[in-house]
Design an enzyme around this catalytic site. Structure first.
Site, PDB file in Angstrom:
ATOM      1  CE1 TYR A  27      -1.106   6.159   5.187  1.00 55.52           C
ATOM      2  CE2 TYR A  27      -0.190   7.716   6.756  1.00 55.52           C
ATOM      3  CZ  TYR A  27      -0.028   6.687   5.849  1.00 55.52           C
ATOM      4  OH  TYR A  27       1.227   6.212   5.613  1.00 55.52           O
ATOM      5  CB  THR A  93       8.288   3.555   7.666  1.00 57.50           C
ATOM      6  OG1 THR A  93       7.273   3.769   6.688  1.00 57.50           O
ATOM      7  CG2 THR A  93       7.653   3.213   9.003  1.00 57.50           C
ATOM      8  CE  LYS A 166       8.080   1.784   3.965  1.00 56.28           C
ATOM      9  NZ  LYS A 166       7.349   3.069   3.939  1.00 56.28           N
TER      10      LYS A 166
HETATM   11  N1  GLU Z   1       5.585   8.809   3.836  1.00 56.81           N
HETATM   12  C1  GLU Z   1       5.302   8.901   5.227  1.00 56.81           C
HETATM   13  C2  GLU Z   1       6.570   8.945   6.066  1.00 56.81           C
HETATM   14  O1  GLU Z   1       7.555   8.345   5.771  1.00 56.81           O
HETATM   15  C3  GLU Z   1       4.421   7.810   5.692  1.00 56.81           C
HETATM   16  C4  GLU Z   1       5.052   6.452   5.650  1.00 56.81           C
HETATM   17  C5  GLU Z   1       5.247   5.878   7.024  1.00 56.81           C
HETATM   18  O2  GLU Z   1       5.514   6.537   8.004  1.00 56.81           O
HETATM   19  O3  GLU Z   1       5.117   4.645   7.079  1.00 56.81           O
HETATM   20  O4  GLU Z   1       6.528   9.599   7.074  1.00 56.81           O
END
Ligand code: GLU
Length: 328
Positions: A27, A93, A166
């Site tokens: 995605y 995240t 995280k």
């Molecule tokens: N790497 C992306 C970000 O930190 C997708 C990971 C996410 O949002 O869970 O925006």
């Protein structure tokens, strides 16, 4: 009764991600506009008015000074606007913990500021984004939500910025708090706080800087030599955060090179590459003799943010930096 008005600042991330398939693995983070998310939220019948303000549409791995400056300015304006009850930031995240701590250090603590994200994109089966957003609205509208600093709401849990990290790459339950666990449990209809607000009406701890100095994270590994330390000094680092083994340890040659850097005025903070646990002063490494700072409960990513804010605010001596880590 008038509904609380919540400012929603959109930055992208998986919560705004689209896969084009409910079951596919790939995605694109940040593909969906904030307005699409707010339209979906409007169908939930939430007891709040959501006012959207797009800041960016990126994966949070690309979060940096420009987005942080825009977020800080928007939050500060909303903190001073009596019509706004709380602020939500939709965020990827991967770096949510860094943005959360940076804003926590530099915003007044009066109104709730809540980061929400998602582990699954909006069109994936079992997507968690809309629930996390609804939970974020519950926290941002709650009269008890202010005075707690910046928070991260994920997986029906509320974490303080100072604690959150995280801890899993893909699990739906990816966030942990250390040394405290969640400060509340939340659903769209209920919040259970585990303690009273501890920073009610407190001003910002640090001034918003003109820029953030270069601070690098150096991960220790068995058998390494001191050349990475020389390389970091060569590119002009003003601070180095060691992501050390165990309690912030590293081979003797690396510690020697870092001690020489500290003597030359570079701020050196020892944190750990281990997921959890404190890094205390003078346990196995003689911090007093070497001029190091112990990161205590902060992991490398957040230790770097705190050190950048301290250096930008003119705090660079080991005692002053240590006091800031101790008092977080
Ligand atoms: N790497 C992306 C970000 O930190 C997708 C990971 C996410 O949002 O869970 O925006």
């Amino acid at each position: 009764m008038t509904r609380p008005r919540i400012l929603v600042l959109g930055t992208g991330g998986t919560i705004a991600g689209a896969a084009g398939s409910a079951t596919g693995g790939g995605y694109r983070a940040g593909g969906l506009a904030l307005s699409a998310m707010l339209d979906a939220a409007a169908g939930l019948g939430l007891e709040a008015e959501l006012v959207g303000e797009p800041i960016a549409q990126i994966g949070s791995q690309d979060m940096g000074w420009d987005q942080w400056s825009a977020l800080h300015a928007a939050c500060l304006a909303a903190c001073g606007d009596p019509a706004i009850s709380g602020i939500i930031i939709t965020h990827g995240t991967d770096t949510a913990e860094e943005t959360a701590l940076l804003l926590d250090l530099t915003l007044p603590a009066g109104k709730p500021v809540v980061l929400v994200g998602a582990m699954r994109p909006a069109d994936a089966v079992g997507s968690d984004g809309l629930r996390n957003l609804a939970n974020g609205v519950a926290v941002a509208s709650d009269p008890q939500g202010g005075g707690r600093g910046v928070m991260v709401v994920m997986g029906d849990a509320v974490f303080a910025a100072v604690d959150v990290r995280k801890a899993a790459t893909a699990h739906i339950d990816a966030f942990r708090g250390f040394p405290r666990g969640p400060i509340a449990r939340v659903t769209p209809s209920q919040i259970t706080w585990f303690g009273p607000p501890h920073r009610a009406d407190a001003p910002a701890s640090y001034a918003w800087p003109q820029s953030l100095p270069r601070v690098a994270i150096l991960t220790a590994g068995a058998g390494m030599d001191a050349k990475p330390v020389e390389a970091l000094l060569g590119i002009g680092c003003k601070g180095i955060v060691l992501a050390g083994m165990g309690q912030g340890n590293a081979p003797g040659c690396v510690l020697d090179a870092l001690a020489a850097a500290a003597k030359a005025g570079i701020a050196v903070v020892r944190s750990s590459r281990v997921d959890e646990g404190m890094v205390e002063r003078n346990v196995e490494v003689d911090d007093d003799a070497r001029g190091f700072v112990a990161a205590r409960a902060l992991g490398p990513a957040k230790a770097r943010i705190l050190l950048q804010v301290l250096l930008a605010n003119g705090i660079s001596d080991p005692a002053g930096v240590q006091a800031a880590f101790d008092n977080l």
